[in-house]
Motif scaffolding. Sequence first.
Motif, PDB file in Angstrom:
ATOM      1  N   PHE A  48       0.859  -1.182   0.000  1.00 47.63           N
ATOM      2  CA  PHE A  48       0.000   0.000   0.000  1.00 47.63           C
ATOM      3  C   PHE A  48       0.894   1.231   0.000  1.00 47.63           C
ATOM      4  O   PHE A  48       2.031   1.173   0.461  1.00 47.63           O
ATOM      5  N   PRO A  49       0.411   2.331  -0.523  1.00 43.08           N
ATOM      6  CA  PRO A  49       1.210   3.558  -0.507  1.00 43.08           C
ATOM      7  C   PRO A  49       1.188   4.200   0.868  1.00 43.08           C
ATOM      8  O   PRO A  49       0.122   4.388   1.465  1.00 43.08           O
ATOM      9  N   ALA A  50       2.356   4.502   1.414  1.00 39.30           N
ATOM     10  CA  ALA A  50       2.432   5.208   2.693  1.00 39.30           C
ATOM     11  C   ALA A  50       2.216   6.687   2.415  1.00 39.30           C
ATOM     12  O   ALA A  50       3.035   7.331   1.760  1.00 39.30           O
ATOM     13  N   GLU A 118       1.175   9.479  12.310  1.00 41.29           N
ATOM     14  CA  GLU A 118       2.353   8.612  12.204  1.00 41.29           C
ATOM     15  C   GLU A 118       2.036   7.144  12.483  1.00 41.29           C
ATOM     16  O   GLU A 118       2.835   6.260  12.141  1.00 41.29           O
ATOM     17  N   PHE A 119       0.880   6.858  13.095  1.00 41.74           N
ATOM     18  CA  PHE A 119       0.515   5.473  13.383  1.00 41.74           C
ATOM     19  C   PHE A 119      -0.373   4.870  12.300  1.00 41.74           C
ATOM     20  O   PHE A 119      -0.586   3.656  12.264  1.00 41.74           O
ATOM     21  N   ILE A 170      -3.006   0.781  18.433  1.00 40.74           N
ATOM     22  CA  ILE A 170      -3.402   0.432  17.064  1.00 40.74           C
ATOM     23  C   ILE A 170      -4.318  -0.789  17.086  1.00 40.74           C
ATOM     24  O   ILE A 170      -5.351  -0.831  16.413  1.00 40.74           O
ATOM     25  N   ALA A 171      -3.947  -1.796  17.894  1.00 46.97           N
ATOM     26  CA  ALA A 171      -4.764  -3.013  17.998  1.00 46.97           C
ATOM     27  C   ALA A 171      -6.147  -2.698  18.565  1.00 46.97           C
ATOM     28  O   ALA A 171      -7.153  -3.286  18.154  1.00 46.97           O
ATOM     29  N   ARG A 172      -6.210  -1.763  19.517  1.00 50.37           N
ATOM     30  CA  ARG A 172      -7.498  -1.377  20.099  1.00 50.37           C
ATOM     31  C   ARG A 172      -8.423  -0.786  19.033  1.00 50.37           C
ATOM     32  O   ARG A 172      -9.615  -1.122  18.964  1.00 50.37           O
ATOM     33  N   VAL A 173      -7.870   0.084  18.188  1.00 53.42           N
ATOM     34  CA  VAL A 173      -8.669   0.708  17.135  1.00 53.42           C
ATOM     35  C   VAL A 173      -9.126  -0.347  16.129  1.00 53.42           C
ATOM     36  O   VAL A 173     -10.282  -0.352  15.688  1.00 53.42           O
TER      37      VAL A 173
END
Length: 203
Positions: A48-50, A118-119, A170-173
């Motif tokens: 994927f494009p960052a 940034e995440f 991140i995992a929570r989201v």
Amino acid sequence: MDSKEINALVAENGLRVELDSVKGKRTVAVREFKRGDTILSIRPLYEFPARGNEESESRCAHCFARLPKRRPRCSQCRQTQYCSINCQTTHWTSRHYFECMKMDERAVDAACMELKPEFRPSLRMCVGVMRTMSFQTVPAWLRVQREAWHMLVTHRDKHPQFVLTQYEEIARVINTHHSDIGLDSTSDAIDVLCRSGCNNFAA
């Protein structure tokens, strides 16, 4: 884990996988190579494009170039966009034919907005890998990639606590949005982030 397909792939390219007391495993050449030879070429497990600016920057799903005002769009999922018909055709035949309709990219975008910019690439990568690992029918090259992915060590106990805290957020989201995104389970999200974090190298 059974590594028959990986061993077959490296053998076809004049290589062999050996156990190593320091590294665990290593790949060695079993035939002579000339300077400049391409030894092995593989496709990414997920790509994927960052995007530096998540809110406004859109890029081609295949070559990652900035999208023109008039851009082709996948006629099935109506979400994946391209800079040209050529990129659309190439992307379909290479991987989009088995990825299409498997995840709502708009739901991923919505999940990303709950995180600091940034995440967000880490969330996209994590969701993409987890989705790819869940596919039932995939081409041979992707089976090899998935097999190789499972062989990576997470080194979870060696990650700094502040990094693990970021991974947990991140995992929570992802867990909050998992049904909208198209994931059945998010139990291994932190392991995916750990595997990527200690085995990812930017060119």
